[in-house]
Design a protein around this motif. Sequence first.
Motif, PDB file in Angstrom:
ATOM      1  N   LEU A 260      43.657 -10.875  33.719  1.00 40.86           N
ATOM      2  CA  LEU A 260      44.591 -11.800  34.371  1.00 40.86           C
ATOM      3  C   LEU A 260      43.852 -12.456  35.533  1.00 40.86           C
ATOM      4  O   LEU A 260      43.284 -11.765  36.383  1.00 40.86           O
ATOM      5  N   ASP A 261      43.881 -13.767  35.558  1.00 39.26           N
ATOM      6  CA  ASP A 261      43.115 -14.495  36.562  1.00 39.26           C
ATOM      7  C   ASP A 261      43.941 -14.772  37.814  1.00 39.26           C
ATOM      8  O   ASP A 261      45.145 -15.016  37.743  1.00 39.26           O
ATOM      9  N   CYS A 262      43.264 -14.749  38.939  1.00 39.77           N
ATOM     10  CA  CYS A 262      43.885 -15.111  40.213  1.00 39.77           C
ATOM     11  C   CYS A 262      42.848 -15.850  41.048  1.00 39.77           C
ATOM     12  O   CYS A 262      41.753 -15.337  41.287  1.00 39.77           O
ATOM     13  N   VAL A 263      43.197 -17.034  41.459  1.00 43.82           N
ATOM     14  CA  VAL A 263      42.324 -17.828  42.329  1.00 43.82           C
ATOM     15  C   VAL A 263      43.108 -18.152  43.585  1.00 43.82           C
ATOM     16  O   VAL A 263      44.282 -18.503  43.520  1.00 43.82           O
ATOM     17  N   TYR A 264      42.472 -18.017  44.714  1.00 44.95           N
ATOM     18  CA  TYR A 264      43.188 -18.204  45.970  1.00 44.95           C
ATOM     19  C   TYR A 264      42.480 -19.224  46.856  1.00 44.95           C
ATOM     20  O   TYR A 264      41.298 -19.517  46.667  1.00 44.95           O
ATOM     21  N   GLU A 265      43.229 -19.732  47.806  1.00 44.18           N
ATOM     22  CA  GLU A 265      42.671 -20.654  48.803  1.00 44.18           C
ATOM     23  C   GLU A 265      43.112 -20.191  50.175  1.00 44.18           C
ATOM     24  O   GLU A 265      44.295 -19.921  50.407  1.00 44.18           O
ATOM     25  N   THR A 266      42.173 -20.115  51.078  1.00 41.99           N
ATOM     26  CA  THR A 266      42.505 -19.788  52.453  1.00 41.99           C
ATOM     27  C   THR A 266      41.402 -20.295  53.363  1.00 41.99           C
ATOM     28  O   THR A 266      40.246 -20.376  52.954  1.00 41.99           O
ATOM     29  N   ARG A 267      41.757 -20.589  54.593  1.00 45.19           N
ATOM     30  CA  ARG A 267      40.748 -21.004  55.567  1.00 45.19           C
ATOM     31  C   ARG A 267      40.312 -19.827  56.439  1.00 45.19           C
ATOM     32  O   ARG A 267      39.363 -19.933  57.196  1.00 45.19           O
ATOM     33  N   ASP A 268      41.027 -18.733  56.324  1.00 50.26           N
ATOM     34  CA  ASP A 268      40.695 -17.574  57.141  1.00 50.26           C
ATOM     35  C   ASP A 268      39.477 -16.852  56.579  1.00 50.26           C
ATOM     36  O   ASP A 268      39.236 -16.858  55.364  1.00 50.26           O
ATOM     37  N   THR A 269      38.751 -16.215  57.454  1.00 48.33           N
ATOM     38  CA  THR A 269      37.634 -15.397  56.990  1.00 48.33           C
ATOM     39  C   THR A 269      38.090 -13.966  56.739  1.00 48.33           C
ATOM     40  O   THR A 269      37.437 -13.216  56.020  1.00 48.33           O
ATOM     41  N   THR A 270      39.199 -13.598  57.350  1.00 49.07           N
ATOM     42  CA  THR A 270      39.775 -12.270  57.125  1.00 49.07           C
ATOM     43  C   THR A 270      41.109 -12.441  56.419  1.00 49.07           C
ATOM     44  O   THR A 270      42.013 -13.094  56.939  1.00 49.07           O
TER      45      THR A 270
END
Lengths: 116, 116
Positions: free
Chosen positions: B21-31
């Motif tokens: 199952l695929d999951c791709v995420y976007e975030t600007r945080d490094t943590t």
Amino acid sequence: DTAVSQTPKYLVTQMGNDKSIKCEQNLGHDTMYWYKQDSKKFLKIMFSYNNKELIINETVPNRFSPKSPDKAHLNLHINSLELGDSAVYFCASSQAGLGRGQETQYFGPGTRLLVL
Amino acid sequence: AQKVTQAQTEISVVEKEDVTLDCVYETRDTTYYLFWYKQPPSGELVFLIRRNSFDEQNEISGRYSWNFQKSTSSFNFTITASQVVDSAVYFCALSEDDNYGQNFVFGPGTRLSVLP
């Protein structure tokens, strides 16, 4: 012992009525949440309380009012119910003692609300 | 703004097949923190795993394994030798390192059907 419990499990009501859903957690967590899961399974946060204080209030109609009598309880009261309120409502809790996003959220079993 | 994408809406496999199952995420945080939850037909949300952004080590738990790749912003979930009891909707979620988990965002979910 159920960690996060919700009552009722099912709620069928008429448009215009006022109803409440109760949530209790016995995990000693500091933060509790309400989520709405629509018919397409999308889960979206509605409210978050930390130690009885409202932290998050997403774009939710003011017919929805959360109430936290103590940190183990977060109840959801809905006024003037509308057809579009039909959904599954999940309560969750997390330790979040330091107020960090790292905390796992543990969910209640859900309340299936059907507005006729 | 953070975002979680689960491009596979539905997957059907035959028992004993492996499935990812695929999951791709976007975030600007490094943590940040990534989660997987399972929602079986009974409707509850069951926590499966949490990973933080600094730990790219893959994890295996029985028939479940997770592949975290920061370079591609993916956190994929593999079930080996699938069983009928694995049939559920699986949600990937992302939480940034902020207060009280308010940015706990779920993906749209992938419905997995394991056929006997």
